[in-house]
Each structure stands twice: as C-alpha cells, then as structure tokens.
Design a protein around this motif. Structure first.
Motif, PDB file in Angstrom:
ATOM      1  N   ARG A 145     -54.899 -52.387   0.653  1.00  0.00           N
ATOM      2  CA  ARG A 145     -54.544 -51.365  -0.330  1.00  0.00           C
ATOM      3  C   ARG A 145     -53.111 -50.885  -0.123  1.00  0.00           C
ATOM      4  O   ARG A 145     -52.381 -50.644  -1.070  1.00  0.00           O
ATOM      5  CB  ARG A 145     -55.509 -50.183  -0.219  1.00  0.00           C
ATOM      6  CG  ARG A 145     -55.744 -49.508  -1.531  1.00  0.00           C
ATOM      7  CD  ARG A 145     -56.866 -48.520  -1.472  1.00  0.00           C
ATOM      8  NE  ARG A 145     -56.916 -47.814  -0.184  1.00  0.00           N
ATOM      9  CZ  ARG A 145     -57.876 -46.972   0.150  1.00  0.00           C
ATOM     10  NH1 ARG A 145     -58.861 -46.728  -0.679  1.00  0.00           N
ATOM     11  NH2 ARG A 145     -57.875 -46.375   1.316  1.00  0.00           N
ATOM     12  N   ASP A 146     -52.728 -50.755   1.162  1.00  0.00           N
ATOM     13  CA  ASP A 146     -51.343 -50.327   1.425  1.00  0.00           C
ATOM     14  C   ASP A 146     -50.425 -51.543   1.364  1.00  0.00           C
ATOM     15  O   ASP A 146     -50.618 -52.494   2.117  1.00  0.00           O
ATOM     16  CB  ASP A 146     -51.215 -49.713   2.820  1.00  0.00           C
ATOM     17  CG  ASP A 146     -52.196 -48.577   3.023  1.00  0.00           C
ATOM     18  OD1 ASP A 146     -52.492 -47.864   2.047  1.00  0.00           O
ATOM     19  OD2 ASP A 146     -52.673 -48.424   4.174  1.00  0.00           O
ATOM     20  N   PRO A 147     -49.443 -51.541   0.498  1.00  0.00           N
ATOM     21  CA  PRO A 147     -48.537 -52.679   0.480  1.00  0.00           C
ATOM     22  C   PRO A 147     -47.664 -52.702   1.748  1.00  0.00           C
ATOM     23  O   PRO A 147     -47.470 -51.659   2.377  1.00  0.00           O
ATOM     24  CB  PRO A 147     -47.679 -52.424  -0.757  1.00  0.00           C
ATOM     25  CG  PRO A 147     -47.804 -50.974  -1.030  1.00  0.00           C
ATOM     26  CD  PRO A 147     -49.121 -50.521  -0.501  1.00  0.00           C
ATOM     27  N   ILE A 148     -47.204 -53.885   2.074  1.00  0.00           N
ATOM     28  CA  ILE A 148     -46.316 -53.994   3.237  1.00  0.00           C
ATOM     29  C   ILE A 148     -45.130 -53.074   3.013  1.00  0.00           C
ATOM     30  O   ILE A 148     -44.552 -53.022   1.929  1.00  0.00           O
ATOM     31  CB  ILE A 148     -45.863 -55.457   3.424  1.00  0.00           C
ATOM     32  CG1 ILE A 148     -47.092 -56.299   3.782  1.00  0.00           C
ATOM     33  CG2 ILE A 148     -44.788 -55.574   4.492  1.00  0.00           C
ATOM     34  CD1 ILE A 148     -46.841 -57.776   3.907  1.00  0.00           C
ATOM     35  N   GLY A 149     -44.804 -52.333   4.039  1.00  0.00           N
ATOM     36  CA  GLY A 149     -43.734 -51.350   3.905  1.00  0.00           C
ATOM     37  C   GLY A 149     -44.292 -49.939   3.917  1.00  0.00           C
ATOM     38  O   GLY A 149     -43.614 -48.994   4.266  1.00  0.00           O
ATOM     39  N   ARG A 150     -45.597 -49.832   3.535  1.00  0.00           N
ATOM     40  CA  ARG A 150     -46.196 -48.497   3.543  1.00  0.00           C
ATOM     41  C   ARG A 150     -47.366 -48.390   4.508  1.00  0.00           C
ATOM     42  O   ARG A 150     -48.133 -47.449   4.465  1.00  0.00           O
ATOM     43  CB  ARG A 150     -46.639 -48.117   2.130  1.00  0.00           C
ATOM     44  CG  ARG A 150     -45.435 -47.844   1.210  1.00  0.00           C
ATOM     45  CD  ARG A 150     -45.640 -46.599   0.356  1.00  0.00           C
ATOM     46  NE  ARG A 150     -46.702 -46.788  -0.615  1.00  0.00           N
ATOM     47  CZ  ARG A 150     -46.530 -47.328  -1.823  1.00  0.00           C
ATOM     48  NH1 ARG A 150     -45.325 -47.702  -2.209  1.00  0.00           N
ATOM     49  NH2 ARG A 150     -47.538 -47.471  -2.647  1.00  0.00           N
ATOM     50  N   ARG A 151     -47.473 -49.382   5.372  1.00  0.00           N
ATOM     51  CA  ARG A 151     -48.576 -49.341   6.338  1.00  0.00           C
ATOM     52  C   ARG A 151     -48.135 -48.530   7.564  1.00  0.00           C
ATOM     53  O   ARG A 151     -46.936 -48.303   7.784  1.00  0.00           O
ATOM     54  CB  ARG A 151     -48.963 -50.765   6.735  1.00  0.00           C
ATOM     55  CG  ARG A 151     -49.364 -51.609   5.509  1.00  0.00           C
ATOM     56  CD  ARG A 151     -49.593 -53.061   5.860  1.00  0.00           C
ATOM     57  NE  ARG A 151     -48.454 -53.640   6.583  1.00  0.00           N
ATOM     58  CZ  ARG A 151     -48.410 -54.875   7.042  1.00  0.00           C
ATOM     59  NH1 ARG A 151     -49.442 -55.687   6.864  1.00  0.00           N
ATOM     60  NH2 ARG A 151     -47.343 -55.320   7.689  1.00  0.00           N
ATOM     61  N   ALA A 152     -49.095 -48.104   8.350  1.00  0.00           N
ATOM     62  CA  ALA A 152     -48.830 -47.122   9.412  1.00  0.00           C
ATOM     63  C   ALA A 152     -47.698 -47.522  10.352  1.00  0.00           C
ATOM     64  O   ALA A 152     -46.900 -46.689  10.763  1.00  0.00           O
ATOM     65  CB  ALA A 152     -50.113 -46.864  10.203  1.00  0.00           C
ATOM     66  N   TYR A 153     -47.656 -48.797  10.699  1.00  0.00           N
ATOM     67  CA  TYR A 153     -46.699 -49.178  11.748  1.00  0.00           C
ATOM     68  C   TYR A 153     -45.606 -50.106  11.221  1.00  0.00           C
ATOM     69  O   TYR A 153     -45.026 -50.871  11.974  1.00  0.00           O
ATOM     70  CB  TYR A 153     -47.453 -49.823  12.913  1.00  0.00           C
ATOM     71  CG  TYR A 153     -48.574 -48.942  13.425  1.00  0.00           C
ATOM     72  CD1 TYR A 153     -48.280 -47.708  13.998  1.00  0.00           C
ATOM     73  CD2 TYR A 153     -49.907 -49.321  13.310  1.00  0.00           C
ATOM     74  CE1 TYR A 153     -49.296 -46.869  14.441  1.00  0.00           C
ATOM     75  CE2 TYR A 153     -50.930 -48.499  13.758  1.00  0.00           C
ATOM     76  CZ  TYR A 153     -50.629 -47.279  14.316  1.00  0.00           C
ATOM     77  OH  TYR A 153     -51.628 -46.460  14.753  1.00  0.00           O
TER      78      TYR A 153
END
Ligand SMILES: Cc1cc2nc3c(=O)[nH]c(=O)nc-3n(C[C@H](O)[C@H](O)[C@H](O)COP(=O)(O)O)c2cc1C
Ligand code: SF4
Ligand code: FES
Lengths: 241, 602
Positions: free
Chosen positions: A214-222
C-alpha cells in the motif's frame, strides 16, 4: 532531573535513568539507540533476539531485560558488540526464508531495516532453507512462518493487550515454531484483523490481508532514514564538560 | 462424553485442575493413553483454565511427551558418544532389524516404538537403553534381538530384568539391572550415615548459625557453577516473600554424568536430610526433588524413603517434634529435556511450563518457584550439607584444597578399564585419576561434560578444583584413535537438539556449528571454516541467554585450541578458487529432476 533518578554511563556519556527502567528504556529516553528486535514499547520485555546485547560493567547483558542500577557502565556502540549483533541478525536471515524483494513488509520490516543499518549485504552463515508452513485460512490475516523470527511479540500482544492468547510457541530448538490456539487454522481462533497481535509483528510473518504494497516506495518507514533514527533524533544536545 | 475425555478430566481433577501441576497432568495422560492427543489437549486446557496452544507448547517441548500415538512399549536407545564408542551402532541395527522399523518408527501393530535418546546416565554400563521406565545395560546385538523377542512374547519391560544390580538396585521397589559401580569411597558422600543425626545437630542451632556453618565450610555448589552455598541460602533467607522453597536439582543431564543416580540409589537419605536442613535454615516449608524422566525407575523407591522419613518424624508437620517447623518434600518428574537442569528452566518446568529459562534479574533467590524465594542446589551439594552439619565445618574445610573444600564425585566413562563413580578430595591431579581408572593411553579427556572442556596430555598434571579444572563431575576418557572433530560434532548435535530455542544465538548458532562440523567431516571443509567456527562460538557464548548457549560452543572451541591439527587436516586451503562446501550436483538436483535433465551439470 528529579531526585528519583540514578545516573548510568553509556559509551562514556552519563545519562539519568529512573529506577525500574531497563537499560533500553533509559537509553531510548536519552536519545541513544540500542538495536533491538523482540523488544516493543507496549510489551513486557522478552530477551529472545539478543540483538540488544550490551556490556554492563564488562559483562554481556540484554539491554531490554536488564534494569538500570546506579553507576552502571554500559558499552553499546563498540566494534566488538556491533560484530556480535551483525552475526545475530544474519542468523535470523538464514534461519528462515526471507525474500525481501517480494515481501509485502519490505521497507517497513524491522529485520530488513536492521540489515541495512548494519550494512549487511550477504550473510556469513549458510542458508538453511527450512520447510515451514503458512496459513491463509483467516479472512483478514495470514501467517507465513517462513518469515517468523520467533520474537514473541504476537504472543505477548495477544495475551496482554488483546486478552486472547491466540499465539504461542511449540517445539524446541531449531524446530521451535509460532503456533496458534486451534488445531490447524487461524480462522478457528478469535483473532481479529485489528488486533494488536497482528500489527506488532516486526517482519512479514503476520500480515493483514488487503494491505500489501500500500505504501509506495519512498513512503515506507525506512526508505529515507535508518531504523533507530527516530530515537536518535530525541537526543538532547550534548552537555559541554 | 468419550472415554478419553472422562479419563483426562479425572487426571486433571486429581490435581485440582492446578495449571502449575501441568507436568504431572500431561505425563499422567501420556502414561495412560500413550500420547497427549489433540482431543486430550482440548480437555486439559478446559480443565486447567489454560489455552490449548499452551498445553501443546508444553507437550512439544519435552522429548518424552508426544502428541502422536507411540507404541505401548518405547525403546529409547542412548546415542551418546560414549555409548557409540562402546558399540551402540550394531545394537541399533539389531533393534531396527529385529523390529523391522527404522528409528523413530512404531511397529505396525502399535506394540513397540524405537527411538534414540540423549545420555540416560548409564555411560559406565554402555550401551544402554530405557524401555518405558526400565533401564537395560551392557547391550549387545544379541541382547537387542533377545529383548525384542521377549517383548514380543510378553510385552512387559519389567520382565526383561533377569539379574539385579548391586545395593539398592536390587531393592524390591527398584528391581533394576543397573550397577552402582562405586569405585572409590571418600569421607563426605560415600560414607556411613545415621538418619536424623545431622538434622538434630542443625536444629540444636539457630537457622542463622546453620548458614554460618555452611559458610565456614566454604562449600561451593556441586552442580557445575560452583556458587557458594552459604551465600545463596543467606540471600534466600533474607529475601522478601513467603513461602520459601528448596529445590534439589536431580536433572543430571550432562552427558557422561551419573553420580547423582548413584547417590539417589544408595544415599538418598543424605540428600533428603540436606534438603530438610536447608528448609530449616531458610525457613522453607516445601522441598521439591526434580528428578529427570530417565530416572523414573527410582521414583517409587524414593517415595518410599520419603514416607519412612515422615514416619520417623524427619519430615512433615513439626519435624522432630519442633512446633512451627513443618517441612515436606515432593518429587517432580522431568520428561526429557537437558535444559531443565538449568535452574531457572527447572523452575519453569516445576511450575508446569515449557522448560524455558527465565530472565535474570530477578534471581531465583529473590523470585523463583511461583515467584517466591527459592534455593536450587545439586544432589551432591545437599549431601555435603548434611555431612557438614554432622561432622562440623572445620572437618569439612580441611578436606580438599583451600578454595575448593571437601570432596567431589567424578562420573568416569569412556576408554578406561574401570568406569564408575569416584569420590576424591578436590585438588587431585587429572593424571592421578586417569591412572586409578585404568586409562591406558588417554589422548584426551572431556572434563565437566560437553559444556566443560576437552584437554590433552599437556593438561594432565593440572588439578581438579574450582580454580583450575572445574567440573560438575563428568569425565569422559578418549583413547588415541578417537577423532576430536567427530566428538565435538556429536556434542554440538546434542546441544542443538537440547536448546530450548528461546534465544537466537543458541537456537540458530548451535545448529550452524553442527552443520559446519558435518561439512568438515564429510570432506567439504575449507581453511576459512576454522576462524568462522571460532567467531561463531564466541558470538554464541557471549550473547546467549542462559548457561546452555554460554557453554555449548566449548567442545568446539577447546578442541580447536588443544587439537587444532585434527581440524586443519580437514580444512585445506584451496588455490583453485572453488568452494569445497558448495556441492553443485546437490544444489541443482531438484531442478534437474524437474526438467528431466539426467546428465550432471559441470
Ligand atoms: C544447561 C544447564 C544444565 C544444567 N544441568 C544441571 C544438572 O543436571 N544438575 C545440577 O545440579 N545443575 C545443573 N546445572 C546448574 C544449575 O543451573 C545450578 O547452577 C545448580 O543446580 C545449582 O546448584 P549448586 O549450587 O548446588 O551447584 C545446569 C546448568 C545449565 C546451564
Ligand atoms: S509471527 Fe511475527 S511477531 Fe510473532 S514471533 Fe514471529 S516474527 Fe515475532
Ligand atoms: S531486544 Fe533485547 S533480546 Fe531482543
């Protein structure tokens, strides 16, 4: 600082701690990151992964289970300890079947994030490729034991937060597995998708259905900052001596 | 209601549905039904107000418990290294052939199951096995075939005992073929003793004075770690929380150790007397003898001795007529888990849980069994306690060496003429012991069991005491033809199997070590493996949560240090850039089979 505190030293830096706190909690409060996997701020200390191993007055201790005591000399960020921790993280990678490139937790996974923080590219240990089961019977949640690191977070969260005891361990040694309170199917347990036991899993072993990628790369936690940065960001400006 | 449901319920209710008695409950179910089935798990969970998965976690933890049905008779052949040296392999083959099943299997009629098990405390009469609860010793292929034939005839393991062992092994309540093999008696443990004498002397003093005497004697624990006993008791006595508990650790799981078995067979009263003195000194009302499952054949006999002591006023209400001092002892059976010898795991097990060690602090002396202050001591330690109270701390302290007072029992096995139990004063040299046990050409000695160290001739003049060669008592002698790498592998196999699996380094690390040693032994070794094993060993020791992991790498690390050439032979440096550890054919076998490729890939 209040009169209730004791002072301990971590890597030469003196910090104030509250009696009853663990070394890990005291370090967090002081903005010092001690790597960890099984510890979770909402859950009782467990002491299983050993990634938080520090030296206390010269002797190895798990920071997450050891209470602070006045005058403790703690070593944390030393090359010796980093080497041990790196080896432990690598053990967890080879013990299970972790395929980060298509894991739904990629980018939000604490194990993967630790590997990045430690600069691990390939483990020194041989891959074990165990045969493990997965269970997709539940309408909202699935469990993939290939990715479980036996951290026990789900066990504690289900028991102590959700009040259910859906998860526990069976087996011993390298045959130890996370198991469920039913004969075979997760669907036969009282687990709900919104249970804390589901969201505390640090890796992609327990996942909520319908939330993958659901979170696109760039908006993930780490994606931008290494794991532990949030703790280090709280570090008060160092006192000038 | 099914028969099983009714029966399991009855068992649970006989323990008042008390979940802390879970070990007794599941063992009773296993004994009656041959397994703790899925249905039984549900009933137990309901009756004890626990969750099914908790009960399942317990059943799957202990080797002697099983969720799958087993045969009415279970043959457990000890596959310890000493048994292997004494001819276990042909015995195994004979069992397997006579029964027509592999190890791990059950005969089609459900009569007999065949399994391997870790050291059963009979290394001095190896190869040995336990059949249900019955130990059978000095096995040979012929005997194995006879046993199978007999079991087929009458199905009763107790009738396999044709000749009784010495001493109390022949007692009507034991009736076992086991031998004591007491080869050397000393003044502390293997000496005559009058029931109640030490306890009377202790009770003529105040509890604080008893502890003072133990401290004056400078007694240190005999279970391996050598903690000063008087200090431990003082902690427990001073700790807040009632009631307090005394636990005797009779788990004796360290391969090659069997001295506690001999003590419990011949000198159990000395142990019980020591425990009662401990109860008096610390203000405890209950003692627990945690007896390893392998020694279940001694249980009825020990219960009988306890009943006798109650009758004599040495246990129970108002011990020796002293109002206010009540103390009794119960036996808790283990179920096949070496880690339960570790004191916090042992406490977990007594509480009816998986035998996982606990986080420390708090220490058992502060919060132990059921969160109450608890002193855990070894069987032999309690013998020393009783003798100290009887003979005086000064008498005890002049035996042995300055920092290691008293005597120590050694369980000696392996390549020597007279395996058995020896009582020596501390400070004896290893060479003296080797001479007396008739070790003709000792090349190596594993001292302190697998968790101790393997030493070579250069160390034979060292003394056995807490400051030099420390030991819980196991001494395995290896002749010149034995392979240190193979021995180390067998020990690591043991630790990997016995790891509780709670912490990463012990669970994964011991397994990785074992696999690496396999590779060396199978000709897939490389020079880089040796520093790898050293690094891995250091990591496991440093980061493990309990003593099991903290000592598990010792066999590898000590043989790498003392017998390095044996490793170097198997770990050649390669110049062709190939990795010996990588087996291309094996790695591609599955894929080749899938595509129907019959030729090998190069
Ligand atoms: C893996 C492991 C197994 C152990 N097994 C035993 C045992 O079988 N018997 C024993 O007395 N102590 C054993 N110990 C030591 C106990 O933890 C504990 O130190 C001992 O029982 C204390 O008694 P003592 O002070 O009288 O020696 C073991 C320790 C470890 C780490
Ligand atoms: S499933 Fe997740 S939370 Fe549970 S033990 Fe495994 S890794 Fe930890
Ligand atoms: S975080 Fe401390 S042992 Fe896992």
């Amino acid at each position: 600082m209040s009169e209730e505190t004791v002072s301990i030293t971590i890597d030469g830096v003196e910090i104030e701690a509250t009696p009853g706190q663990t070394i890990l909690q005291a370090a967090d409060a002081a903005g010092i990151y001690i790597p960890r996997l099984c510890a979770h701020p909402e859950l009782e200390a467990f002491g299983a992964c050993r990634v938080c191993t520090v030296k206390v007055n010269g002797r190895p201790q798990a920071a997450c289970t050891t209470p602070v005591a006045k005058g403790m000399m703690v070593e944390n960020d030393t090359s010796e300890l980093l080497e041990y921790r790196r080896s432990l993280i690598e053990m967890l990678f080879v013990e299970g079947n972790h395929f980060c490139m298509f894991c739904e937790r990629s980018g939000n996974c604490e194990l993967q994030a630790l590997a990045y923080r430690f600069g691990i590219t390939a483990p020194r240990h041989d891959y074990q490729y165990p045969v493990r089961t997965l269970d997709g019977s539940h309408p909202e949640v699935f469990i993939d034991r290939n990715r479980c690191i036996l951290c026990g977070r789900c066990v504690r969260a289900s028991r102590d937060v959700d009040g259910k005891h859906v998860f526990d361990f069976v087996g011993r040694g390298h045959e130890k597995r996370i198991w469920i309170d039913a004969e075979a199917r997760l669907a036969d347990t009282p687990l709900k998708g919104e249970d804390r036991a589901v969201s505390v899993c640090p890796v992609g072993a327990i996942l909520r259905k319908g939330t993958a990628y659901r979170d696109p790369i760039g908006r993930r936690a780490y994606d931008h900052r290494p794991i532990g940065s949030d703790i280090e960001a709280c570090r008060p400006a160092e006192k000038k001596g | 209601m099914s028969d099983l449901e009714r029966g399991v319920r009855e068992i649970c209710r006989s323990f008042r549905g008390d979940r802390t008695r879970m070990m007794d409950i599941v063992q009773a179910v296993q004994a009656r039904y041959g397994c703790v089935s899925s249905e039984a798990l549900n009933v137990i969970a309901a009756e004890t107000d626990t969750h099914r998965v908790e009960v399942e976690g317990i059943v799957s933890f202990y080797t002697f418990l099983s969720a799958q049905p087993k045969g009415r008779v279970v043959i457990r052949l000890c596959d310890d290294i000493v048994d292997e040296m004494c001819g276990m392999r042909p015995v195994a083959q004979a069992f397997s052939e006579a029964l027509g099943i592999p190890f791990g299997g059950t005969t089609p009629d459900g009569a007999i199951t065949l399994e391997y098990t870790a050291c059963i405390g009979l290394s001095d009469q190896a190869p040995a096995a336990i059949i249900n609860d019955v130990p059978v010793t000095y096995l040979s292929s012929d005997k194995a075939r006879e046993i199978v034939a007999e079991l087929r005839r009458h199905g009763d393991p107790r009738r396999l005992v044709h000749r009784l062992g010495d001493g109390n092994n022949a007692h009507p309540l034991v009736r076992s073929m086991v031998h004591n093999s007491i080869r050397r008696k000393g003044p502390v443990v293997f000496a005559p003793f009058e029931n109640g004498a030490a306890l009377r002397k202790a009770m003529a003093m105040s509890p604080a004075e008893v502890i003072r005497d133990i401290k004056t004697s400078r007694l240190r624990g005999r279970g391996g770690a050598g903690f000063p006993t008087g200090m431990k008791w003082e902690f427990v006595r001073a700790a807040e929380g009632e009631p307090k508990y005394v636990i005797c650790n009779a788990d004796e799981g360290e391969p090659g150790t069997f001295k506690d078995r001999v003590i419990l067979t011949e000198y159990a009263d000395l142990v019980f007397e020591g425990m009662t003195i401990a109860g008096y000194a610390m203000g405890a009302a209950e003692g627990i003898l945690y007896l390893r499952g392998e020694y279940a054949y001694l249980r009825v006999f020990l219960e009988h001795l306890l009943a006798e002591r109650r009758r004599q006023g040495l246990l129970g209400k108002s011990v020796l007529g002293r109002a206010g001092f009540d103390f009794d002892i119960r036996i808790q059976m283990g179920a096949g888990a070496y880690v339960c010898g570790e004191e916090t795991s042992l406490i977990s097990s007594c509480e009816g849980r998986r035998g996982d060690p606990k986080n420390r602090p708090p220490f058992p002396a502060q919060r132990g069994y059921l969160d109450r202050p608890t002193a855990v001591n070894n069987v032999e330690t309690f013998c020393c306690v009783a003798r100290i109270l009887d003979q005086g701390p000064g008498w005890f302290a002049q035996i042995g060496s300055r920092a290691s007072t008293g005597t120590k029992l050694f369980s000696v096995s392996g390549d020597c003429a007279s395996p058995g139990v020896y009582e020596y004063p501390f400070g004896v040299t290893l060479r003296e012991v080797l001479t007396e046990v008739g070790a003709e050409a000792p090349a190596a000695v594993q001292i302190g069991g697998p968790s101790g160290q393997m030493v070579g001739p250069a160390d034979f003049d060292r003394t056995i005491c807490f400051d030099d060669l420390a030991t819980g008592g196991s001494m395995i002698v290896f002749g010149p033809d034995r392979d240190p790498v193979y021995i180390a592998k067998r020990f690591l196999e043991f630790f990997a199997h016995e790891s509780c699996g709670y912490c990463t380094p012990c669970r994964v690390g011991t397994w990785l070590m074992k696999k690496k040693l396999d590779a060396l032994l199978e000709g897939r070794g490389e020079a880089a493996d040796l520093p790898y094993l050293e690094d891995l060993g250091r990591t496991i020791k440093f980061t493990s949560r309990c003593g099991l992991g903290q000592t598990a790498p010792n066999p590898v690390l000590s043989t790498l240090k003392n017998f390095r050439t044996a490793y170097e032979k198997r770990a050649p440096a390669r110049t062709d850039g190939h990795r010996a550890a990588f087996d291309l054919q094996a790695a591609t076998a599955e894929a080749r089979a899938l595509i129907g490729e019959t030729t090998a890939i190069y």
